[in-house]
Design an enzyme around this catalytic site. Sequence first.
Site, mmCIF file in Angstrom:
data_model
loop_
_atom_site.group_PDB
_atom_site.id
_atom_site.type_symbol
_atom_site.label_atom_id
_atom_site.label_comp_id
_atom_site.label_asym_id
_atom_site.label_seq_id
_atom_site.Cartn_x
_atom_site.Cartn_y
_atom_site.Cartn_z
ATOM 1 N N ASP A 119 -10.542 8.107 -34.032
ATOM 2 C CA ASP A 119 -12.027 8.523 -34.012
ATOM 3 C C ASP A 119 -12.865 7.721 -34.688
ATOM 4 O OD1 ASP A 119 -11.392 9.842 -36.000
ATOM 5 O OD2 ASP A 119 -11.576 11.886 -35.295
ATOM 6 N N GLU A 164 -4.857 9.029 -46.557
ATOM 7 C CA GLU A 164 -6.127 8.334 -46.603
ATOM 8 C C GLU A 164 -6.823 8.600 -47.996
ATOM 9 O OE1 GLU A 164 -8.511 8.613 -43.184
ATOM 10 O OE2 GLU A 164 -10.526 7.299 -44.170
#
Length: 266
Positions: free
Chosen positions: A46, A183
Site C-alpha cells: 500500500d 520495519e
Amino acid sequence: MNAAVTLTTLRRFKQQGEKIACVTSYDASFTRLLEQAGVDIVLVGDSLGNVIQGHDTTLPVTMADMIYHAACVARAGTQALRIVDMPFMSYASVSQALANAGRLMRRGGAHMIKLEGGEPVLDSVRALVDHGIPVCAHLGLTPQSVHQLGGYRVQGREPAAADRLLEDARRLEEAGASALVLECVPVDLAQRVTAAVSMPTIGIGAGPHCDGQVLVLYDLLGITPGKRPVFSHNFLRGAEDIPAALSEYVRAVKDGRFPDVEHSFE
Ligand code: KIV
C-alpha cells in the site's frame, strides 16, 4: 528461471540460510523485470499510496486501488510469490478481513495477504488461515498507524517495547502467520525475533539478520521524491540500466551485502 516460489520455498530458504529477496511492485512491466532479476517475492504494497498516488501516508489507499494494482502485477507474474497488502481499515473486524482478503485473492491474484499489527489482528489471522488464506504479518513501524505512533520513527528501542514486539511475533506465528515483515526496528531486536520464530522474517530498516529483505521499488531505483529513507539504497547508481540494478539488488541481498550497518538502526 527457477521454479515458482511458494511458502514451502520460503520455509526451506529460512532453514538453509538462503536470504529472501523481496521488492514492491505495482504494475505488469516492473513485475516482469523483477522476476527476470530473480526476486523471490513481489509485494503489492500500500506504499503505492505514497509512490504512485502522491499521498503523504498510506491511509487513503482503498480496496479498489489494491485490487487494481494487484491484478496488474498478477497478469505478468509467473515465478515470484505475490503478497498483497490489505489497506487501512479493510480488516477492522474478522468478517471484514475475510471478505476483503477473499477479494484480493480472487480478483487481485494474491498468493498471500499482508496486514499490520499484533494483538488486535490475531483473531483475523486465525480466521484467514482457517479459510486457506496465507498471512504475512507486519510489526515495528506500521505505516497505517503513523498518527498513533506519532510519526515515522524506529520502533522497539525501549526494552519493554522490544519485549512486546517479540511476544507479538510469537503470538502471530501461533495464530498461523507464515511470514513477518519487520520495519524500522533495531538490529538486535530483529535478530532476536528472527531466532525466536520459525516463519521467515523480511526486514526493511531492520538490519542484516532477518531472513529476507524488502525495499520499495522506487527507493531501490532512487526515484522516490523527497529524502531517501536511511535504510534504502539507490541500486541504479552505477548500474547500466534498470534490469542490472534489480539484479544487483537481488545479488546483494542473497550474498548478505545488503543491508549493512549503514542501512540499519542501533
Ligand atoms: O507497503 C509497503 O510497501 C510495505 C513495505 C514497506 C514493507 O509494506
